[in-house]
Design an enzyme around this catalytic site. Structure first.
Site, PDB file in Angstrom:
ATOM      1  N   THR A   1       2.860  -0.871   0.284  1.00  0.00           N
ATOM      2  CA  THR A   1       2.721  -2.533   0.449  1.00  0.00           C
ATOM      3  C   THR A   1       1.990  -2.982  -0.914  1.00  0.00           C
ATOM      4  OG1 THR A   1       2.720  -2.345   2.801  1.00  0.00           O
ATOM      5  CG2 THR A   1       1.387  -3.802   1.949  1.00  0.00           C
TER       6      THR A   1
ATOM      7  N   LYS B   1       6.805  -9.190   3.006  1.00  0.00           N
ATOM      8  CA  LYS B   1       5.175  -8.543   4.198  1.00  0.00           C
ATOM      9  C   LYS B   1       4.030  -9.005   3.604  1.00  0.00           C
ATOM     10  CE  LYS B   1       3.205  -4.515   5.631  1.00  0.00           C
ATOM     11  NZ  LYS B   1       3.712  -3.561   5.344  1.00  0.00           N
TER      12      LYS B   1
ATOM     13  N   LYS C   1      -7.682  -3.405   1.396  1.00  0.00           N
ATOM     14  CA  LYS C   1      -6.843  -3.221  -0.254  1.00  0.00           C
ATOM     15  C   LYS C   1      -4.565  -4.697   0.466  1.00  0.00           C
ATOM     16  CE  LYS C   1      -2.236  -1.209   0.142  1.00  0.00           C
ATOM     17  NZ  LYS C   1      -1.325  -0.725   0.687  1.00  0.00           N
TER      18      LYS C   1
END
Length: 1231
Positions: A268, A346, A414
């Site tokens: 990701t 995503k 993150k």
């Protein structure tokens, strides 16, 4: 969820309920407001990234970022159907929540931002020039300066259809490089191995590389090592920096990648990073292809190859990597827009997922501050429009205060950081996502970054002092049971019997330990499952039989394999017998321990899918109740949620959820969500009855999971009756239940706990064997109570768990041999013997290590019992694993009959003829059943009868009732006492040790003490009698010395003086102890005894006329009669007994409750003995023949004095045993 019973409440309770409902609504409103704004931010972010809003909707609504609001309101938003009035109402509700929070000084940052965003949107909802409210989407467009409606109306395409085309055109791939074998990466790489790809793996963590080799993979020492000569390289690392390092750092992959290879980046990362990376790869000039393919789904789905993958890239790149992407995914989406589009979708998912976790934390913390019960709040929200996928998945962690890192908090630091950076670069103000990121950042700063992301709730807990942890309350059992509706009025037992006759199905119970037989009787249990054995069993057409698998003692893999084997053999055996059908019950622990769902999965893999799994852990005898879907364990009058008991902390089978629906989700690792589990409520059982159960079961979709609430055996019977009705309509079920379900299904009528006399073993004298291996705290308490109550009659052997499980093989063997040797000795001495493992609990670092330790301990107990050669009176095994291993491995039992219970919930078996101890009762005592006194109660009720009946009087009373006589044998020394005791024990006969005054003169008090000690240690009732006391002084001394009975011999006196003398001693003896038997003589015997001779002319028969007065005046208990009997040898012409006189005396004595005694039994024929017994003689004095045997033994030369002593004992024992058989007392020790 099934409806719960109606409750009748007072006015005050109604007010409380209204207040609770109002507070609960505030929390619902909070979540709906935050979810609505987050959903709009997500759609906007997707549109800004060039992703079609409807594609965002289609993908997210099936992903972890979904919520009820997103799924139901976003179509309305995109169709311009959400109006200003909706926003106005919502704003009022959110204002109320914020005002309440302000009054409580409780921060709600997410709600505050959502509220401000909605205020702004509302202010833009009025169109210029009129009063008609504009749709919310238009207001949102103005706020964000973004045209969402145009994006939504653009031409649509199908990402799944594109993925199918890619898979169809995909090129063949021979070698795959894989960098990043973390939790997700390892599962993805090993699944590629299973899909027949050659995979070369690299990870910085060396133990992971070793695991990968074990799985069949190849490994390299660096990213470059695994990138040479590969067709496709998969990169699955934590972040952008790591991705850059493994590709372009020292020993990076890009330098060695062959021309034309494809790189799949599944991490990701930001879309911007992906776009830059694609350009760098193009600049390499090697025609490298790049696929942006972030994944979603978790560790288990990674290993199963069922991930969701959002891929983007050039058509050539996608076709090159297509076969690898397809192998790793269940859902593969190809997103148009080139590299960065996959990461864009995503990113949108992570925005929603992160906000939903943070908003769940804010909502639950606010609910706790409002004083709401957090578990009830969770249930309320999970079944409402305020729920989300992340709410249902993460809040249970908060409620359990368990932050084991399934997904670390730092991941959302993150991922939401990526969202915030994209917002900045695109000038897109996404306030909710920004605040959520700050909350996760606060959690990381507090040191919780590596813990589970649900730990963000601790930011609120730390700031405000609230606790979200939602322990279920401990309830008062009586209060709860009384609050439930009345039971179904009709007992279904007759209907169950009738239905089973039509059903013709055998209930086959696979018992994961032997304790599952605790509610049935007259049922067979098999410990082997060969096809032949199962065919034999099916041919008997039983309603039910058990197969003891003991799978709870095995690892998960071994348990699954075993269940498959059993089910395979059942299938084969059933086909081999005409008209056989069966239902499988996986009988498990009522405290929810065991291999679920592994065993159920294994069973259906053989027998085929069923309509529903039935889960019913109710077990009345063990105090297990399921009420409102919560499974409880009763502790006295308290109902403790199962998840808060010691059973839930089991090293191998631990769990957290007390709610059975949540327990199913927990044990299946989310495969079966709690919301998909059907609940059969107590209200349905008690108001709808069997027909309602049948209707519910028949309406279930295929492969459902159904939990059963129950608070009484009637509840389970009602369900069983309904289930059988459903089976008759063609429905099939696999049942995972506790013991009560089995007895209900076959209509077992309970019977009282059994005692030794019920099995006809109450006269056996062997020692009992009690073996304790269970380690649950309840067992430890029960053992302590057992030793406290029964320590005086138990021999205890404690074996060291440390030596058995952790020390050397030599120390282990030495400990086993020591215990077996001691047990043989104690059992041989008729002592009940307890073998127990030391009570310190030793566990391994992992569940499998704990099972291995359990195995070593259990196998050691097996070895100990194997070495015990003495056949016990009964065997009690404490603990499921212990009892199974002893039955099958130590005792060699292949089948047994369940005869009943030794105590409620404690199965009682009789071992089969093939076992080492055929017919021996085997008590299977579960580790988790009964109160602290339960084991002691069983041991006491199954104890040896008292070895010594309290008095001679009682011995003769039993003889009178049984129509036999008891021998009183004169003894003169230790050998005589030994001979009588040994003969009595061998013949299982009562006996009397008799001491004559002359013997007492020689032996003194030591002789008396020797005889008393012999009676106390004897296994049969024996008493000590003082015979022929002619002097008051010696009789008084005899009473003080401890004799159980005395004979007052006034036969040498006149009738009057005899009465006076006898009465004096009788009154004195009875005043000292009412149980002392006093014997007297009326008449006088001729003959010689111990050098005392009475001439014939001095002898007198007993006078019947005097006898009545004598008995009345003296108060004696036994009368020695003179009917022609003599002391010593009878004349050559033989005995001449006046049997008519004896008959008359018995007629008189029986009215007075006086026993008749015949001295001079030596030399009487069996016929005369029998005639005397028939005419009331209950005690025969024997001296001459025993003395002769002793004297004759001395005439044979012996090497040593001890040989002389042994020979004399053997000689006298033969005579004594013969007399016992003659008197009819053999086998009458414990009538």
């Amino acid at each position: 969820m099934a409806a719960q019973p109606t409750e009748y409440v007072s006015a005050g309770e109604a007010e409380d309920a209204a207040a609770t409902a109002s507070k609960t609504k505030m929390v619902h409103d909070l979540l709906q407001g935050i979810h609505l704004v987050a959903s709009m931010e997500a759609i906007a972010l997707g549109a800004q990234a060039g992703i079609h809003p409807w594609i965002v909707y289609d993908i997210i609504s099936h992903a972890a970022g979904n919520s009820w609001v997103f799924e139901n309101h976003m179509p309305q938003l995109l169709k311009s159907d959400i109006k200003a009035d909706f926003v106005s109402t919502l704003l009022q509700d959110l204002r109320a929540a914020l005002d309440m929070a302000k009054s409580l000084a409780f921060p709600l940052p997410l709600l505050a931002v959502a509220h401000r965003q909605l205020i702004l949107a509302s202010s833009h909802c009025l169109q210029v020039g009129n009063d008609v409210a504009a749709p919310l989407v238009e207001a949102w467009e103005k706020l964000l300066r973004l045209n969402i409606q145009d994006a939504a109306n653009a031409e649509l395409y199908s990402p799944e259809q594109l993925a199918l085309q890619v898979a169809t055109k995909s090129a063949a791939v021979k070698r795959v490089g894989f960098i990043g074998l973390g939790a997700m990466g390892f599962g993805m790489a090993t699944h590629l191995l299973k899909s027949n790809f050659c995979v070369l793996g690299f990870d910085v963590y060396k133990p992971t590389l070793a695991r990968f080799v074990d799985a069949g993979g190849l490994i390299g020492a660096s990213p470059a090592d695994v990138s040479k000569d590969v067709d496709v390289l998969v990169v699955m690392v934590a972040n952008e920096a790591q991705a850059d390092s493994v590709l372009y750092g020292e020993f990076g992959a890009v330098k060695v990648l062959p021309a034309g290879a494809a790189v799949i980046l599944s991490s990701t990362v930001s879309p911007a990073f992906v776009i830059q990376l694609e350009q760098r790869l193009i600049n390499e000039g090697k025609k490298l292809k790049f696929v942006d393919a972030p994944v979603s789904g978790g560790v288990k789905r990674a290993a199963d190859g069922t991930l969701t993958i959002m891929a983007s890239g050039t058509p050539e790149a996608l076709e090159c990597a297509g076969s690898v992407l397809s192998a790793m995914s269940e859902k593969l989406y190809v997103i148009k827009g080139g590299c960065g589009a996959g990461s864009g979708i995503k990113m949108v998912n992570q925005l929603l997922a992160g906000v939903h976790i943070a908003s769940a934390a804010e909502a639950m913390a606010f609910g706790a501050r409002l004083g709401l019960h957090t578990r009830k709040l969770f249930q309320s929200i999970a079944n409402s429009g305020a729920t989300s996928w992340m709410f249902e998945n993460r809040v249970p962690h908060m409620l359990d205060n368990d932050y084991t890192p399934y997904s670390a908090l730092d991941i959302f630091v993150k991922d939401l950081g990526i969202v915030c950076n994209e917002c900045s670069s695109r000038n897109l103000p996404l306030h909710i996502a920004t605040v959520a990121n700050q909350l996760f950042l606060a959690g990381s700063a507090a040191g919780w970054g590596r813990q589970d992301d649900a730990g963000v709730v601790r930011v609120y807990e730390t700031l405000t002092g609230v606790k979200v942890e939602g322990k279920l309350p401990i309830l008062e059992k009586d209060v709860v049971l009384l609050s439930l509706p009345h039971e179904w009025p009709l007992d279904p037992i007759d209907d169950i019997h009738r239905l089973n006759q039509s059903n013709l199905k055998t209930l086959v119970v696979l018992d994961d330990d032997p304790t599952g037989t605790q509610t049935v009787h007259d049922i067979e249990v098999l410990t082997e499952w060969s096809t032949e054995a199962l065919v034999d069993q099916f041919r008997k057409k039983p309603s039910c039989f058990f197969i003891l698998t003991n799978s709870r003692a095995l690892s998960s893999d071994k348990a699954s394999s075993l269940v498959k084997d059993v089910c395979t053999n059942l299938s084969i055996a059933a086909r081999g017998v005409e008209n056989v059908d069966y239902t499988v019950v996986l009988r498990g622990d009522s405290t929810l321990r065991g291999h679920f769902p592994e065993e159920a999965d294994a069973a259906v893999s053989v027998i085929g899918e069923v309509d529903a799994w039935i889960i019913c852990p109710f077990f009345l005898q063990g105090g297990r109740y399921t009420i409102n879907d919560i499974h409880y364990v009763a502790d006295s009058n308290r109902l403790v949620p199962a998840g808060d008991t010691e059973f839930a902390k089991d090293a191998a089978f631990g769990y957290k959820s007390s709610n059975l629906c949540e327990w199913v989700e927990e044990k299946t690792k989310g495969r079966i969500p709690a919301r998909d589990v059907t609940s059969v409520s107590i209200e349905l059982l008690r108001k709808g009855g069997p027909d309602a159960v049948c209707e519910l079961l028949c309406g279930l979709p295929k492969e459902s999971t159904c939990i059963v609430n129950a608070a009484s055996e009637r509840d389970v019977a009602v369900f069983s009756c309904g289930m059988i009705q459903a089976e008759l309509k063609g429905k099939t079920f696999l049942c995972r239940t506790a013991a009560s379900f089995v007895s209900s299904c076959i209509g077992i009528i309970p019977k009282a706990p059994m005692l030794p006399k019920d099995l006809g073993i109450n006269k056996q004298m062997e020692g009992a064997l009690i073996v304790v291996g269970s380690y649950v705290p309840k067992t430890t308490k029960q053992v302590e109570e057992l030793k406290l109550q029964c320590g005086h009659m138990l021999k205890c052997i404690e074996v060291s768990v440390d030596k058995l499980a952790l020390k050397s093989a030599e120390e282990r063997e030495e400990e086993i041999n020591r215990a077996a040797e001691m047990a043989n000795h104690f059992l041989g001495a008729s002592k009940d013997t307890l073998i127990m493992t030391s009570r310190e609990l030793i566990t391994g670092k992992t569940p499998s290590e704990s099972l291995e330790i359990n195995f070593r301990v259990s196998s050691a107990l097996v070895e100990i019992v194997k070495q015990i050669s003495v056949s016990p009176r009964y065997i009690l095994a404490k603990g499921g694993i212990t009892s199974s291993d002893l039955a099958t491995k130590a005792l060699g039992a292949k089948r047994a009959k369940i005869v009943g219970q030794a105590l409620a919930g404690v199965p009682l078996w009789q071992l089969g003829p093939e076992s080492r101890h055929p017919g021996v009762p085997y008590i299977v005592f579960p580790g988790n059943v009964g109160d602290s006194k339960a084991v002691a109660d069983v041991v006491k009720s199954w104890a040896l009868p008292a070895a010594k009946i309290s008095s001679t009087k009682e011995i003769l009373l039993n003889a009178e009732e049984g129509g036999y006589a008891v021998g009183a044998f004169n003894v003169y020394n230790m050998e005589g006492a030994q001979a009588v005791v040994a003969a009595a024990e061998e013949e299982n006969s009562p006996a009397i040790l008799q001491i004559h005054p002359s013997a007492l003169k020689q032996g003194g008090k030591p002789l008396v003490a020797c005889c008393i000690a012999a009676t106390k240690n004897a296994k049969v009732p024996i008493t000590v009698h003082f015979d022929h006391g002619t002097l008051k002084q010696e009789l008084m001394e005899a009473l003080d010395t401890g004799f159980d009975s005395v004979m007052v011999d006034g036969s040498h006196l006149s009738f009057k003086d005899n009465i006076s003398y006898t009465k004096y001693i009788s009154v004195l003896a009875h005043s000292k102890n009412k149980d002392i038997l006093v014997e007297a003589e009326l008449g006088r015997l001729s003959g010689t005894e111990d050098d005392l001779t009475v001439e014939d002319y001095e002898a007198r028969f007993t006078d019947v006329n005097q006898a009545e007065e004598f008995m009345e005046e003296t108060g004696i208990d036994a009368l020695a009669v003179c009917i022609g009997n003599v002391h010593g040898k009878y004349p050559p012409t033989g005995p001449n007994l006046k049997l008519d006189l004896l008959k008359d005396l018995h007629a008189l004595s029986s009215k007075k409750g006086v026993f008749l005694v015949l001295h001079g039994a030596s030399g009487l024929s069996p016929q005369l003995i029998k005639a005397c017994i028939e005419r009331g003689v209950r005690k025969f004095n024997v001296n001459t023949e025993v003395r002769k045997a002793y004297m004759d033994s001395l005439s044979s030369p012996r090497k040593d004095l001890v040989h002389v002593m042994a020979a004399s004992v053997d000689a006298m024992k033969v005579v004594v045993a013969e007399k016992m058989r003659l008197f009819g007392s053999t086998g009458k020790a414990h009538p």
